[in-house]
Design a protein around this motif. Structure first.
Motif, PDB file in Angstrom:
ATOM      1  N   MET A  18       0.646  -1.324   0.325  1.00 31.09           N
ATOM      2  CA  MET A  18       0.131  -0.273   0.111  1.00 31.09           C
ATOM      3  C   MET A  18       0.545   1.313  -0.019  1.00 31.09           C
ATOM      4  O   MET A  18       1.816   1.305   0.796  1.00 31.09           O
ATOM      5  CB  MET A  18      -0.932   0.089   1.677  1.00 31.09           C
ATOM      6  N   PHE A  19       0.797   2.142  -0.568  1.00 30.63           N
ATOM      7  CA  PHE A  19       0.949   3.259  -0.950  1.00 30.63           C
ATOM      8  C   PHE A  19       0.272   4.535   0.369  1.00 30.63           C
ATOM      9  O   PHE A  19       0.125   4.240   0.832  1.00 30.63           O
ATOM     10  CB  PHE A  19       0.681   3.878  -2.012  1.00 30.63           C
ATOM     11  N   LYS A  20       1.504   4.862   1.155  1.00 32.62           N
ATOM     12  CA  LYS A  20       1.643   5.334   2.449  1.00 32.62           C
ATOM     13  C   LYS A  20       1.746   6.805   1.843  1.00 32.62           C
ATOM     14  O   LYS A  20       2.843   7.632   1.762  1.00 32.62           O
ATOM     15  CB  LYS A  20       2.947   4.853   4.005  1.00 32.62           C
ATOM     16  N   HIS A  21       0.937   7.868   1.944  1.00 35.18           N
ATOM     17  CA  HIS A  21       1.058   9.211   1.505  1.00 35.18           C
ATOM     18  C   HIS A  21       1.966  10.269   2.816  1.00 35.18           C
ATOM     19  O   HIS A  21       1.251  10.306   3.690  1.00 35.18           O
ATOM     20  CB  HIS A  21       0.026  10.165   1.151  1.00 35.18           C
ATOM     21  N   PRO A  22       2.853  11.247   2.241  1.00 30.88           N
ATOM     22  CA  PRO A  22       3.306  11.788   3.927  1.00 30.88           C
ATOM     23  C   PRO A  22       2.491  12.669   3.863  1.00 30.88           C
ATOM     24  O   PRO A  22       1.568  13.164   3.345  1.00 30.88           O
ATOM     25  CB  PRO A  22       4.634  11.964   3.015  1.00 30.88           C
ATOM     26  N   PRO A  23       2.733  13.704   5.154  1.00 33.28           N
ATOM     27  CA  PRO A  23       1.679  14.605   5.282  1.00 33.28           C
ATOM     28  C   PRO A  23       1.688  16.124   4.850  1.00 33.28           C
ATOM     29  O   PRO A  23       0.477  16.282   4.692  1.00 33.28           O
ATOM     30  CB  PRO A  23       2.880  15.609   6.679  1.00 33.28           C
ATOM     31  N   CYS A  24       2.533  16.126   3.440  1.00 36.75           N
ATOM     32  CA  CYS A  24       2.035  16.894   3.218  1.00 36.75           C
ATOM     33  C   CYS A  24       0.508  17.074   1.594  1.00 36.75           C
ATOM     34  O   CYS A  24       0.111  17.783   1.598  1.00 36.75           O
ATOM     35  CB  CYS A  24       3.532  17.774   2.367  1.00 36.75           C
ATOM     36  N   VAL A  25       0.506  15.498   1.981  1.00 36.88           N
ATOM     37  CA  VAL A  25      -1.238  14.926   0.861  1.00 36.88           C
ATOM     38  C   VAL A  25      -2.058  15.234   1.808  1.00 36.88           C
ATOM     39  O   VAL A  25      -2.317  15.996   2.035  1.00 36.88           O
ATOM     40  CB  VAL A  25      -1.375  13.861   0.338  1.00 36.88           C
ATOM     41  N   ASP A  26      -1.416  14.630   2.539  1.00 37.66           N
ATOM     42  CA  ASP A  26      -2.850  15.542   4.052  1.00 37.66           C
ATOM     43  C   ASP A  26      -2.870  17.535   3.894  1.00 37.66           C
ATOM     44  O   ASP A  26      -4.362  17.744   4.174  1.00 37.66           O
ATOM     45  CB  ASP A  26      -3.048  15.063   5.206  1.00 37.66           C
ATOM     46  N   ALA A  27      -2.309  18.005   4.776  1.00 36.71           N
ATOM     47  CA  ALA A  27      -2.348  19.153   4.542  1.00 36.71           C
ATOM     48  C   ALA A  27      -2.868  20.132   3.261  1.00 36.71           C
ATOM     49  O   ALA A  27      -3.316  21.041   3.419  1.00 36.71           O
ATOM     50  CB  ALA A  27      -0.565  19.957   4.385  1.00 36.71           C
ATOM     51  N   LEU A  28      -2.499  19.407   2.079  1.00 34.36           N
ATOM     52  CA  LEU A  28      -2.927  20.204   0.794  1.00 34.36           C
ATOM     53  C   LEU A  28      -4.155  19.138  -0.075  1.00 34.36           C
ATOM     54  O   LEU A  28      -5.060  19.735  -0.628  1.00 34.36           O
ATOM     55  CB  LEU A  28      -1.910  19.958  -0.630  1.00 34.36           C
ATOM     56  N   GLU A  29      -5.006  18.464   1.166  1.00 34.31           N
ATOM     57  CA  GLU A  29      -6.279  17.848   0.320  1.00 34.31           C
ATOM     58  C   GLU A  29      -7.319  18.759   0.516  1.00 34.31           C
ATOM     59  O   GLU A  29      -8.047  18.710  -0.878  1.00 34.31           O
ATOM     60  CB  GLU A  29      -6.566  16.746   1.964  1.00 34.31           C
ATOM     61  N   ALA A  30      -7.748  19.836   0.725  1.00 37.31           N
ATOM     62  CA  ALA A  30      -8.881  20.667   1.200  1.00 37.31           C
ATOM     63  C   ALA A  30      -8.640  21.811  -0.353  1.00 37.31           C
ATOM     64  O   ALA A  30      -9.588  21.945  -1.178  1.00 37.31           O
ATOM     65  CB  ALA A  30      -8.665  21.857   1.877  1.00 37.31           C
ATOM     66  N   THR A  31      -7.350  21.803  -0.922  1.00 46.40           N
ATOM     67  CA  THR A  31      -7.094  22.571  -2.088  1.00 46.40           C
ATOM     68  C   THR A  31      -6.936  21.774  -3.020  1.00 46.40           C
ATOM     69  O   THR A  31      -7.422  21.872  -3.940  1.00 46.40           O
ATOM     70  CB  THR A  31      -5.547  22.768  -2.191  1.00 46.40           C
ATOM     71  N   PHE A  32      -6.621  20.239  -3.398  1.00 49.21           N
ATOM     72  CA  PHE A  32      -7.152  19.478  -3.903  1.00 49.21           C
ATOM     73  C   PHE A  32      -8.208  19.460  -3.758  1.00 49.21           C
ATOM     74  O   PHE A  32      -8.258  19.672  -5.080  1.00 49.21           O
ATOM     75  CB  PHE A  32      -6.161  17.939  -3.314  1.00 49.21           C
ATOM     76  N   ASN A  33      -9.014  19.249  -2.739  1.00 46.76           N
ATOM     77  CA  ASN A  33     -10.382  19.460  -3.466  1.00 46.76           C
ATOM     78  C   ASN A  33     -11.071  19.798  -3.975  1.00 46.76           C
ATOM     79  O   ASN A  33     -12.354  19.875  -5.420  1.00 46.76           O
ATOM     80  CB  ASN A  33     -11.596  18.957  -2.159  1.00 46.76           C
ATOM     81  N   GLU A  34     -10.899  21.605  -3.620  1.00 46.05           N
ATOM     82  CA  GLU A  34     -11.167  22.425  -4.585  1.00 46.05           C
ATOM     83  C   GLU A  34     -11.118  22.709  -6.101  1.00 46.05           C
ATOM     84  O   GLU A  34     -11.715  22.785  -7.298  1.00 46.05           O
ATOM     85  CB  GLU A  34     -10.452  23.769  -4.353  1.00 46.05           C
ATOM     86  N   ALA A  35      -9.411  21.781  -6.257  1.00 44.74           N
ATOM     87  CA  ALA A  35      -9.609  22.061  -7.836  1.00 44.74           C
ATOM     88  C   ALA A  35      -9.774  20.804  -8.362  1.00 44.74           C
ATOM     89  O   ALA A  35     -10.625  20.737  -9.553  1.00 44.74           O
ATOM     90  CB  ALA A  35      -8.170  21.410  -7.926  1.00 44.74           C
ATOM     91  N   LEU A  36     -10.397  19.614  -7.631  1.00 51.22           N
ATOM     92  CA  LEU A  36     -11.536  19.128  -8.330  1.00 51.22           C
ATOM     93  C   LEU A  36     -13.323  19.175  -8.551  1.00 51.22           C
ATOM     94  O   LEU A  36     -13.421  18.956  -9.273  1.00 51.22           O
ATOM     95  CB  LEU A  36     -11.677  17.552  -7.198  1.00 51.22           C
ATOM     96  N   GLN A  37     -13.537  20.401  -7.562  1.00 51.93           N
ATOM     97  CA  GLN A  37     -14.101  20.603  -8.128  1.00 51.93           C
ATOM     98  C   GLN A  37     -14.332  21.429  -9.921  1.00 51.93           C
ATOM     99  O   GLN A  37     -15.801  21.484 -10.343  1.00 51.93           O
ATOM    100  CB  GLN A  37     -14.830  22.011  -6.773  1.00 51.93           C
ATOM    101  N   LEU A  38     -13.074  22.146  -9.722  1.00 52.69           N
ATOM    102  CA  LEU A  38     -12.974  23.168 -11.102  1.00 52.69           C
ATOM    103  C   LEU A  38     -13.231  22.478 -11.802  1.00 52.69           C
ATOM    104  O   LEU A  38     -13.528  22.565 -12.945  1.00 52.69           O
ATOM    105  CB  LEU A  38     -12.170  23.866 -11.032  1.00 52.69           C
ATOM    106  N   LEU A  39     -12.426  20.943 -11.838  1.00 55.59           N
ATOM    107  CA  LEU A  39     -12.636  20.130 -13.081  1.00 55.59           C
ATOM    108  C   LEU A  39     -13.485  19.675 -13.549  1.00 55.59           C
ATOM    109  O   LEU A  39     -14.235  19.436 -14.648  1.00 55.59           O
ATOM    110  CB  LEU A  39     -11.313  19.050 -12.732  1.00 55.59           C
ATOM    111  N   GLY A  40     -14.531  19.500 -12.296  1.00 55.24           N
ATOM    112  CA  GLY A  40     -16.070  19.161 -12.519  1.00 55.24           C
ATOM    113  C   GLY A  40     -16.813  20.371 -13.543  1.00 55.24           C
ATOM    114  O   GLY A  40     -18.082  19.156 -13.890  1.00 55.24           O
ATOM    115  N   GLU A  41     -16.761  21.700 -12.587  1.00 58.48           N
ATOM    116  CA  GLU A  41     -17.198  22.646 -12.881  1.00 58.48           C
ATOM    117  C   GLU A  41     -16.783  22.681 -14.378  1.00 58.48           C
ATOM    118  O   GLU A  41     -17.180  23.627 -14.913  1.00 58.48           O
ATOM    119  CB  GLU A  41     -17.377  23.685 -12.357  1.00 58.48           C
ATOM    120  N   ASN A  42     -16.078  22.027 -15.122  1.00 59.42           N
ATOM    121  CA  ASN A  42     -15.310  22.320 -16.945  1.00 59.42           C
ATOM    122  C   ASN A  42     -14.821  23.460 -16.693  1.00 59.42           C
ATOM    123  O   ASN A  42     -13.931  24.343 -17.954  1.00 59.42           O
ATOM    124  CB  ASN A  42     -16.400  22.298 -17.695  1.00 59.42           C
ATOM    125  N   LYS A  43     -14.274  24.263 -15.525  1.00 58.38           N
ATOM    126  CA  LYS A  43     -12.952  25.134 -15.795  1.00 58.38           C
ATOM    127  C   LYS A  43     -11.759  24.849 -15.590  1.00 58.38           C
ATOM    128  O   LYS A  43     -10.516  24.155 -14.784  1.00 58.38           O
ATOM    129  CB  LYS A  43     -13.411  26.270 -14.182  1.00 58.38           C
TER     130      LYS A  43
END
Length: 286
Positions: A18-43
């Motif tokens: 299993m891949f074990k992701h480092p702390p910086c991934v958790d720290a940027l999770e909210a930003t990543f979700n924002e980017a996913l939302q932009l992707l879903g909105e075709n932006k």
């Protein structure tokens, strides 16, 4: 800080990792979700910028590489650059992003991991999915660029990592082996997933049998294929192929049959006697 943010792969069961992701991934999770939302909105342009920022801050954030490549692909589909050089620049950028993400993941694999054929990184473990998605997309890019053997090797490796194959890698393997004129290897995949009735394998088995001169078996399996999915057989036999208006590909649909013809029609045409035998089976089933 670099050591703290190291990406790791840990063994959770014997030969299951299993891949074990480092702390910086958790720290940027909210930003990543924002980017996913932009992707879903075709932006797509905005999403591309955010995914790039995430990778700059945390190069170990594997999901950001995959979704950045996806955003670039969607941007190209929507904007359709008229300048071939511009499109090439975007496609080259996408390829590099996937390659860098894949290399980042490889750094985390334990020594000797790739040389062992029974080490698995199953899709069922969610933390493995970004790596599997990157690896599949990278092999697709290799295929699009004409590197069929290299892509095939990568697809086989993916199947070793995740034999349950939720990503449907087996379909790519069937196509690559027909392209490379390896019908015996097509049969090996069909045997490995013997209950699979998707078009690649369902119609791939009789075609491979015909190419190997095993006509009696081919007739039997082709009759089964035609009975389970008659549209594909009929599409292969058409003199003119009209592209459906809908892009929705559902099992047994006209859209599915058209796509199968696009991908495999030339293999059927090039196999001596294949279309004649198919015509007999289609006629016999009606």
């Amino acid at each position: 800080m670099a050591e703290q943010n190291k990406l790791e792969v840990v063994e959770v069961y014997p030969k299951v990792w299993m891949f074990k992701h480092p702390p910086c991934v958790d720290a940027l999770e909210a930003t990543f979700n924002e980017a996913l939302q932009l992707l879903g909105e075709n932006k797509y342009t905005a999403a591309i910028d955010v995914f790039r920022t995430i990778i700059d801050k945390c190069p170990q954030f594997l999901a950001a590489y995959y979704n950045l490549a996806l955003a670039i692909e969607n941007y190209l589909i929507e904007n359709k650059p008229t300048d071939p050089d511009e499109e090439k620049r975007f496609r080259d950028t996408k390829f590099v992003i996937l390659a860098v993400g894949y290399d980042e993941a490889l750094k985390a694999l334990p020594e000797g991991f790739v040389d062992t054929l029974d080490n698995q990184l199953p899709w069922s473990i969610e933390a493995n999915r970004p790596f599997l998605q990157i690896f599949k997309a990278l092999n697709e890019e290799m295929l699009n660029r004409g590197y069929v053997e290299e892509a095939l090797n990568g697809f086989y490796r993916l199947l070793l990592y995740n034999p349950d194959d939720e990503q449907y890698i087996r379909g790519y393997i069937v196509w690559c082996n027909f392209e490379l004129n390896h019908p015996d290897d097509v049969l090996k995949i069909c045997d490995l997933y013997s209950n699979d009735t998707t078009p690649d394998l369902l119609y791939g088995r009789p075609l491979a049998l015909l190419q190997l001169g095993r006509e009696a078996e081919a007739v039997h399996t082709l009759k089964i294929a035609v009975s389970l999915n008659p549209r594909i057989g009929k599409e292969l036999l058409k003199k003119r192929h009209t592209k459906p208006k809908s892009q929705d590909i559902t099992p047994g649909s006209r859209e599915e049959a058209y796509v199968y013809w696009q991908e495999y029609g030339r293999f059927w045409e090039a196999t001596e006697g294949a279309l004649d035998l198919l015509a007999q089976c289609v006629k016999g089933s009606s």
